[in-house]
Design a protein around this motif. Sequence first.
Motif, mmCIF file in Angstrom:
data_model
loop_
_atom_site.group_PDB
_atom_site.id
_atom_site.type_symbol
_atom_site.label_atom_id
_atom_site.label_comp_id
_atom_site.label_asym_id
_atom_site.label_seq_id
_atom_site.Cartn_x
_atom_site.Cartn_y
_atom_site.Cartn_z
ATOM 1 N N ILE A 98 0.858 -1.192 0.000
ATOM 2 C CA ILE A 98 0.000 0.000 0.000
ATOM 3 C C ILE A 98 0.891 1.238 0.000
ATOM 4 C CG2 ILE A 98 -1.756 1.288 1.272
ATOM 5 C CD1 ILE A 98 -2.712 -1.329 2.455
ATOM 6 N N PRO A 99 0.667 2.180 -0.940
ATOM 7 C CA PRO A 99 1.488 3.401 -0.951
ATOM 8 C C PRO A 99 1.228 4.249 0.285
ATOM 9 C CG PRO A 99 -0.314 3.582 -2.523
ATOM 10 C CD PRO A 99 -0.332 2.170 -2.028
ATOM 11 N N TRP A 100 2.147 5.179 0.521
ATOM 12 C CA TRP A 100 2.040 6.035 1.696
ATOM 13 C C TRP A 100 0.776 6.886 1.628
ATOM 14 C CZ3 TRP A 100 4.522 5.322 6.010
ATOM 15 C CH2 TRP A 100 4.496 6.327 6.995
ATOM 16 N N PHE A 101 0.320 7.302 2.776
ATOM 17 C CA PHE A 101 -0.928 8.054 2.869
ATOM 18 C C PHE A 101 -0.884 9.307 1.982
ATOM 19 C CE2 PHE A 101 -0.065 5.995 6.988
ATOM 20 C CZ PHE A 101 -1.128 5.106 7.009
ATOM 21 N N PRO A 267 8.036 5.743 2.649
ATOM 22 C CA PRO A 267 7.996 4.268 2.683
ATOM 23 C C PRO A 267 6.658 3.736 2.177
ATOM 24 C CG PRO A 267 8.822 5.159 4.754
ATOM 25 C CD PRO A 267 8.283 6.320 3.980
ATOM 26 N N MET A 268 6.679 2.488 1.746
ATOM 27 C CA MET A 268 5.455 1.774 1.381
ATOM 28 C C MET A 268 5.170 0.719 2.442
ATOM 29 S SD MET A 268 5.576 1.195 -2.751
ATOM 30 C CE MET A 268 3.956 0.427 -2.703
ATOM 31 N N LEU A 269 3.903 0.575 2.757
ATOM 32 C CA LEU A 269 3.482 -0.421 3.731
ATOM 33 C C LEU A 269 2.998 -1.673 3.016
ATOM 34 C CD1 LEU A 269 1.464 1.833 6.215
ATOM 35 C CD2 LEU A 269 3.750 0.881 6.563
ATOM 36 N N GLY A 270 3.263 -2.803 3.639
ATOM 37 C CA GLY A 270 2.791 -4.055 3.075
ATOM 38 C C GLY A 270 2.194 -4.934 4.156
ATOM 39 N N PHE A 271 1.111 -5.587 3.836
ATOM 40 C CA PHE A 271 0.454 -6.505 4.760
ATOM 41 C C PHE A 271 0.331 -7.856 4.069
ATOM 42 C CE2 PHE A 271 -1.002 -2.240 5.755
ATOM 43 C CZ PHE A 271 -0.803 -2.176 7.124
ATOM 44 N N GLY A 272 0.554 -8.917 4.851
ATOM 45 C CA GLY A 272 0.496 -10.238 4.254
ATOM 46 C C GLY A 272 0.090 -11.305 5.253
ATOM 47 N N LEU A 273 -0.089 -12.483 4.727
ATOM 48 C CA LEU A 273 -0.504 -13.619 5.556
ATOM 49 C C LEU A 273 0.110 -14.883 4.969
ATOM 50 C CD1 LEU A 273 -2.365 -14.377 7.973
ATOM 51 C CD2 LEU A 273 -4.132 -14.907 6.267
ATOM 52 N N ASP A 274 0.805 -15.653 5.835
ATOM 53 C CA ASP A 274 1.369 -16.940 5.430
ATOM 54 C C ASP A 274 0.587 -18.064 6.111
ATOM 55 O OD1 ASP A 274 3.204 -15.666 3.933
ATOM 56 O OD2 ASP A 274 4.979 -16.349 5.029
ATOM 57 N N TYR A 275 0.312 -19.079 5.337
ATOM 58 C CA TYR A 275 -0.386 -20.256 5.885
ATOM 59 C C TYR A 275 0.449 -21.494 5.558
ATOM 60 C CZ TYR A 275 -3.709 -24.083 6.321
ATOM 61 O OH TYR A 275 -4.310 -25.274 6.651
ATOM 62 N N ILE A 276 0.778 -22.260 6.615
ATOM 63 C CA ILE A 276 1.595 -23.470 6.455
ATOM 64 C C ILE A 276 0.826 -24.651 7.040
ATOM 65 C CG2 ILE A 276 3.790 -24.591 6.996
ATOM 66 C CD1 ILE A 276 5.007 -21.819 7.379
ATOM 67 N N VAL A 298 3.839 -7.857 8.313
ATOM 68 C CA VAL A 298 3.854 -6.439 7.954
ATOM 69 C C VAL A 298 5.199 -6.135 7.310
ATOM 70 C CG1 VAL A 298 3.736 -4.067 8.783
ATOM 71 C CG2 VAL A 298 2.292 -5.820 9.829
ATOM 72 N N THR A 299 5.148 -5.410 6.149
ATOM 73 C CA THR A 299 6.369 -5.068 5.415
ATOM 74 C C THR A 299 6.476 -3.556 5.304
ATOM 75 O OG1 THR A 299 6.143 -7.092 4.120
ATOM 76 C CG2 THR A 299 7.649 -5.426 3.271
ATOM 77 N N LEU A 300 7.678 -3.046 5.372
ATOM 78 C CA LEU A 300 7.926 -1.614 5.227
ATOM 79 C C LEU A 300 9.126 -1.434 4.304
ATOM 80 C CD1 LEU A 300 7.064 1.222 6.243
ATOM 81 C CD2 LEU A 300 8.856 1.017 7.976
ATOM 82 N N THR A 301 8.901 -0.748 3.156
ATOM 83 C CA THR A 301 10.005 -0.467 2.232
ATOM 84 C C THR A 301 10.524 0.936 2.502
ATOM 85 O OG1 THR A 301 8.549 0.426 0.520
ATOM 86 C CG2 THR A 301 8.948 -1.944 0.478
ATOM 87 N N ILE A 302 11.826 1.075 2.677
ATOM 88 C CA ILE A 302 12.442 2.367 3.001
ATOM 89 C C ILE A 302 13.468 2.704 1.920
ATOM 90 C CG2 ILE A 302 13.730 3.678 4.716
ATOM 91 C CD1 ILE A 302 12.731 1.723 6.816
#
Length: 416
Positions: A98-101, A267-276, A298-302
């Motif tokens: 998700i791009p910054w606000f 920065p860009m925010l990222g949200f994710g979900l892993d299922y194992i 949660v991911t953050l690109t700087i």
Amino acid sequence: MKQTKKYRYQMKFRSVSILCSLFFVLFAQGQDLQTYINEAISNSPEIQKFQFQYEIAAEKVNEANWLPNTEVSAGYFVSEPETRTGPQRARLSLRQMIPWFGTITARENYSTSMAEAQFEELVIAKRKLIVSVSQSYYNLMANKAKQDVLEQNIQLLQTYERLALTSVEVGKASAVSVLRLQIRQNELQQSKDILEQQFLGEHATFNNLMNRESDLKVEVVSDLSIPFENEMISEENLNVHPELTKYDKLYESISQSELLNQKESNPMLGFGLDYIPVSERTDMNPIDNGKDVLMPMVTLTIPIFNKRYKSVTKQNQLKQQELYSQKEERLNTLSTMLSKAIFERKAARISYDTQLKNLKQAEDAEEILIKNYETGTIDFNDVLDIQELQLKFQINRIESVKMYYIQSTIINYLTL
């Protein structure tokens, strides 16, 4: 989306207002020219091209409202890793950046500013088409008037020729006078034939501007007069001419581009979900045996080592300085065009008034010659001289009228 529709409505209303103003000024030349202008704008492929370009630019406002693609991945463990609760069989992942606000809003504002700049190109194209159609129309009008004048003079010379033949029969004139009158008729007929060919060429040009068959008939008005007074010219309107406001819109688009650049540098925010999925252990039964793993992320690109955004900022500053210089240069050019058009229109009026006076005096001289014929003392050399002067004054008068209206179209283009 609502803002885009509102913007389009405002721009269309503005366009109609400008064109109506131009039509009002040109209405003095008859309904025909206004009708031709309407038809040319409706049919012109160039106008349609700019219209499509504007609609594409306006549609980009909707395109700006986007997010990066959602990432979905799946993996299968060929060699299952053993854990306390059992072997892991596979991994399923879901990611969304998700791009910054405010970044999406900045994109929309930038696209809107580009659409506004593109609309100015559409307005300019319509104005230039009006000028081209009007000037071609005035060329046709002047050409037709010259042909009529030449035809009238040819008929007048034929009348003089008959008078000369009568004088030759009674011994009051020589055959040379008759021949000179005939030669003069031939010269005028030649000029008329050339004008007819020029008319056909301009006729084709006019119909091409109308985007229709080149052999379709064009009706031009026959009233060759100019207004008693010139309309008021508001030179202040030159500062808001579309050719100049275009640079203001482009300047604003660069400002919006810089705001977007600043947002994208965040920065860009990222949200994710892993299922194992995990299989149960068969050798023992620990707590949570075979329990699947669900891991939110949660991911953050700087952009730490990225000089791109600073470079874009510098480029935007230079572009704005360039636009400012271009606008100043164009303003000087348009100001020169306006001053020249105003002076040349005044000169056309002076010439028009002078030709009217000269024509009146030439007609008086012609009356004197006719009276001399009645007394038997006519000199056909004087007749030719007066006829030549009359024709010169008539042609100059037509040229003055044409020049007046051609310069008026330039003034209207620059100030309305």
